[in-house]
Design an enzyme around this catalytic site. Structure first.
Site, PDB file in Angstrom:
ATOM      1  N   GLU A   1     117.076   9.984  60.157  1.00 19.99           N
ATOM      2  CA  GLU A   1     116.288   9.278  61.221  1.00 19.99           C
ATOM      3  C   GLU A   1     115.518   8.118  60.423  1.00 19.99           C
ATOM      4  OE1 GLU A   1     113.604  11.625  63.297  1.00 19.99           O
ATOM      5  OE2 GLU A   1     115.174  13.205  64.031  1.00 19.99           O
ATOM      6  N   CYS A   2     116.346   7.387  59.501  1.00 23.54           N
ATOM      7  CA  CYS A   2     115.804   6.164  58.893  1.00 23.54           C
ATOM      8  C   CYS A   2     116.808   5.006  59.271  1.00 23.54           C
ATOM      9  CB  CYS A   2     116.349   6.551  57.416  1.00 23.54           C
ATOM     10  SG  CYS A   2     115.840   5.219  56.409  1.00 23.54           S
ATOM     11  N   GLY A   3     116.171   3.876  59.087  1.00 25.91           N
ATOM     12  CA  GLY A   3     116.856   2.553  59.433  1.00 25.91           C
ATOM     13  C   GLY A   3     118.157   2.493  58.672  1.00 25.91           C
TER      14      GLY A   3
END
Length: 160
Positions: A35-37
């Site tokens: 769930e990271c950029g």
């Protein structure tokens, strides 16, 4: 521990995996998060793996929830997400800490061997370590370094 092949890590199914399995291969070891950029980098990692696996290249994926709690879920849920969303087929391991008191020893080794400015700890998800066929940690890349931009470095090591 004196070389990378001395370590044993946990696969995402909980089984032990000796790093000896990867002797003689070029490795890209990455701490990841779902769930990271930077999560779309999974696509670039898979492209590298597809392009070079027949020549002895492996991507080793170590999810870590240490940065912004961006790798929630179980190892099984993380594996399903990566396979379903990005079609990843490279080896994935159990979720680990990459800094601090509970740090996975392999990451302590990687940081120690790839000293320099960033040696004070991993800063964020998708930090990458490139290891040559002899087990030498030859490069450390920040999260911002997209996988496709390191293809030349991988090719040089595969051609040695």
């Amino acid at each position: 521990m004196t070389e990378i092949y001395d370590f044993t890590v946990k696969a995402n199914d909980g089984s032990d995996v000796s790093m000896e399995k990867y002797r003689g291969k070029v490795l890209l070891i990455v701490n990841t998060a779902t769930e990271c950029g930077f999560t779309p980098q999974y696509e670039g990692l898979q492209d590298l793996y597809d392009g070079y696996k027949e020549r002895g290249f492996e991507v080793l994926d170590f999810p870590s929830n240490q940065f912004g709690a961006q790798a929630p879920g179980t190892d099984e849920e993380i594996g399903s997400f990566c396979t379903d969303r990005f079609g990843t087929t490279f080896d994935r391991f159990a979720k680990v800490d990459v800094n601090g008191a509970n740090e996975e020893p392999l990451f302590g080794f990687l940081k120690e061997k790839q000293g320099g400015l960033l040696n004070d700890g991993i800063k964020w998800n998708f930090t990458k370590f490139l290891v040559d066929k002899e087990g030498n940690v030859v490069e450390r890349y920040s999260s911002q370094k997209r996988p496709e931009t390191i293809a030349q470095d991988i090719e040089k090591l595969l051609d040695k």
